[in-house]
Design an enzyme around this catalytic site. Structure first.
Site, PDB file in Angstrom:
ATOM      1  N   ASP A 124      55.787  61.694  25.098  1.00 26.40           N
ATOM      2  CA  ASP A 124      55.023  62.116  24.463  1.00 26.40           C
ATOM      3  C   ASP A 124      56.438  63.191  24.042  1.00 26.40           C
ATOM      4  O   ASP A 124      54.919  63.803  23.154  1.00 26.40           O
ATOM      5  CB  ASP A 124      54.026  62.988  24.656  1.00 26.40           C
ATOM      6  CG  ASP A 124      52.314  61.295  25.261  1.00 26.40           C
ATOM      7  OD1 ASP A 124      53.026  61.089  23.998  1.00 26.40           O
ATOM      8  OD2 ASP A 124      52.119  61.885  26.163  1.00 26.40           O
TER       9      ASP A 124
ATOM     10  N   HIS B 145      54.933  65.429  34.884  1.00 24.25           N
ATOM     11  CA  HIS B 145      54.602  64.205  34.759  1.00 24.25           C
ATOM     12  C   HIS B 145      53.764  63.804  36.345  1.00 24.25           C
ATOM     13  O   HIS B 145      54.583  64.690  37.188  1.00 24.25           O
ATOM     14  CB  HIS B 145      54.987  62.496  34.476  1.00 24.25           C
ATOM     15  CG  HIS B 145      54.247  62.077  33.662  1.00 24.25           C
ATOM     16  ND1 HIS B 145      54.663  60.531  35.219  1.00 24.25           N
ATOM     17  CD2 HIS B 145      54.321  60.874  34.093  1.00 24.25           C
ATOM     18  CE1 HIS B 145      53.660  60.246  34.677  1.00 24.25           C
ATOM     19  NE2 HIS B 145      53.588  60.056  33.498  1.00 24.25           N
TER      20      HIS B 145
END
Ligand code: CMC
Length: 428
Positions: free
Chosen positions: A363, A305
C-alpha cells in the site's frame, strides 16, 4: 514417521499430531485438545494459528516470497495478465490458449449488471464513501442473481464465481460514476478486463474515449499484485461468513467490509493521506519522531505487515509500476513521491524500523500510482476489492468443496462476572 507434539496440562499428557504442508511451517493439530484435556488454546489475532488447509497462495514472510499456486508473484505480474491469474487462482492451473480465450469470453459475457441495480444506487447519498456503496451493492447481488446462490450446486458455485469476477469492475465503476455525478457507462466487450474498467470509469457519452495501453497494463499488474494473500483478515472473514452456508455474494460483501479498515485495504488511502499530511521532505524527521513516540499512536501507514518481516515483494513491483505510471502521465515532480522515497530511505535505515522488521508494504506506493491514474483517494480500497474478489471467491470455493470443512466457531477466555442473581431495580 508421523510426527506429534506432546502437550501436558495439569495431570494430563496428550499427543497431538503434527501435519506438514508442501512448504512452510508444520502445524500442530489441536482439534482434539479440548475433548482430551478440557483446555482451549488462546491466540487472539491468530499469531500462531493456521485456520485452514489451503493450496492457493503461499507466503514466506521472512524471505519476502509470495506464490500463487506455486508461481512467484513477480513472474505472473511481469508476463501474465489479470484474467490469467484469475484462472490460475480459481482453477489451480495456468490456462492453455484455448482455456484462456474461453475463460476471457465467459468473464466478458458476465460484465453487465442487472439493469435494476442502477436504480439501487440512487438510494445512496452522492457523497457516500465508495466502500459503503460497494458493501451495499455487492450484498444486494444476492437479491438479483437467485440462480447462483445454491452453494451445494457446483455449477451455481462456478456461475457465482464468474459473475463476481466479471461484475465487480462494473459495480466499482458505477460507484465512481455515481460519486462524481456522471452517467453510468456500460461495459464494452471488445476490450480486455482492465481497459474495460478504465473506460467504464473515465468515458463520458459526449466524447470518444481511448484507453491508454500503458496505464491499462499498469492497473492490470496492480490487480495481479492484489489478487490473493492467503488467510488475511478479509479472506478469513469471507471464509467465516461462508462456513455457515451463507451465499457467496453475502460472503464477499462481508470481505469488502473487512477490507475497508485502515489496518488492511484502507491503508492505501491512509498512506496517501499521511504523505499529504507530511507534505514536504523537511517535515519527515518530525513525523518519524511522532511514529516512534509510543504515547502518540501514529503509525507509518503502508509500512509493516503481520507476515512479511522483509520487503513485501508486491511493494517492489508496485514501486516500479508507480514510476512507469508517473512517467506516462507526465507527472515530473510529485512532491508526494519525493516524500515517499525519502520516508522509505529514512525508515529503512532507522533502528526503530529495522529492529521491528518494518518494511514498505503493497500500500505504500499504490496510492501515489492510483492518484496519478486519476482515481480519487476514496476509490483506492475499491480497486483493491476489485482485485481481491478472485482471491476471496477462490478461497470460499475451496472451503465449500473441502469435505472436512465445518462452521467456524472460535471459543473464548471468559473474563466477565461469574454467575449472579438478578437484583430488582429498586435494590440496585
Ligand atoms: N508504524 C510504526 N510502528 C509500527 C508499524 C507502523 N506501520 N507497524 C508496526 N509497528 C510497530 C508496533 O508499534 C509494534 O511495536 P512495539 O513492539 O514496540 O509495540 C511492532 O511494530 C509490532 O507491531 P504489531 O502491531 O504488533 O504488528 P501486527 O502484525 O499486529 O500489525 C499491521 C501488522 C499491518 C497491522 C501493522 O504493521 C500496521 O498497522 N501497519 C500500518 C497499516 C498498513 O500499512 N496496513 C497494510 C498492510 S498490507 C495490505 C493489507 O493487508 O491490506
Amino acid at each position: 514417521m508421523t510426527k506429534s507434539a506432546t502437550i501436558s496440562i495439569g495431570d494430563k499428557t496428550v499427543e497431538m499430531p503434527i501435519k506438514s504442508g508442501t512448504i512452510g511451517p508444520d502445524v500442530v493439530d489441536i482439534a482434539k485438545l479440548y475433548a482430551q484435556t478440557g483446555a482451549f488454546t488462546y491466540d487472539p489475532g491468530f499469531l500462531s494459528t493456521a485456520s485452514c488447509e489451503s493450496s492457493i497462495t503461499y507466503i514466506d514472510g521472512d524471505a519476502g516470497v509470495l506464490l500463487y499456486r506455486g508461481y512467484p508473484i513477480d513472474q505472473l505480474a511481469e508476463h501474465g495478465d489479470f484474467l490469467e491469474t484469475c484462472h490460475l487462482l480459481l482453477h489451480g492451473e495456468l490456462p492453455t490458449a484455448t482455456q484462456k480465450s474461453d475463460f476471457d469470453y465467459r468473464v466478458t459475457r458476465h460484465t453487465m449488471v442487472h439493469e435494476q441495480m442502477a436504480r439501487f444506487f440512487q438510494g445512496f447519498r452522492r457523497d457516500a464513501h465508495p466502500m459503503a456503496v460497494m458493501v451495499g451493492c455487492v450484498g444486494a447481488m444476492a437479491a438479483f442473481y437467485h440462480d447462483s446462490t445454491d452453494i451445494s450446486d457446483p455449477h451455481q458455485r462456478m456461475v457465482a464465481s464468474m459473475r463476481m469476477i466479471a461484475k465487480m469492475p462494473t459495480l466499482a465503476a458505477m460507484t465512481y460514476k455515481y460519486n462524481v455525478g456522471q452517467p453510468f457507462v456500460y461495459p464494452k466487450n471488445d476490450l480486455d478486463y482492465t481497459s474495460n474498467f478504465l473506460r467504464m470509469c473515465y468515458a463520458v457519452p459526449c466524447e470518444d474515449y481511448k484507453v491508454n495501453p500503458i496505464i491499462s497494463r499498469a492497473l492490470d499488474r496492480i490487480f495481479i499484485l492484489h489478487a490473493d494473500h492467503e488467510q488475511n483478515a478479509s479472506t478469513s472473514t469471507v471464509r467465516l461468513a461462508g462456513s455457515s452456508g451463507a451465499n457467496p455474494f453475502a460472503c464477499i460483501a462481508a470481505g469488502i467490509a473487512c477490507l475497508w479498515g485502515p489496518a488492511h485495504g484502507g491503508a492505501n488511502e491512509a498512506a496517501l493521506a499521511m504523505l499529504a499530511e507530511i507534505g514536504t521532505v523537511d517535515n519527515i524527521p518530525a513525523f518519524i519522531s511522532k511514529v516512534k513516540d509510543k504515547s502518540d499512536h501514529t503509525r507509518l501507514m503502508g509500512f509493516g505487515h503481520r507476515v512479511y518481516k522483509n520487503y513485501d515483494p508486491r511493494a517492489k513491483l508496485m514501486q516500479k509500476t508507480c514510476h512507469e505510471v508517473l512517467a506516462e502521465m507526465g507527472v515530473k515532480d510529485d512532491p508526494l513521491l519525493d516524500v515517499a522515497l525519502e520516508l522509505e530511505r529514512i525508515a529503512l535505515s532507522d533502528e526503530y524500523f529495522i529492529e521491528r522488521k518494518l518494511y514498505p508494504n503493497v500500500d505504500f506506493y499504490s496510492g501515489i500510482t492510483l492518484k496519478a491514474m486519476g482515481f480519487p483517494v476514496s476509490m483506492f480500497t475499491v480497486l483493491f476489492a476489485v482485485a481481491r474478489t478472485v482471491g476471496w471467491i477462490s478461497q470460499w470455493k475451496e472451503m465449500i468443496e473441502d469435505p472436512s470443512s465445518k462452521i467456524g466457531r472460535p471459543r473464548q477466555l471468559y473474563t466477565g462476572s461469574p454467575r449472579r442473581d438478578y437484583t430488582p431495580i429498586s435494590k440496585r
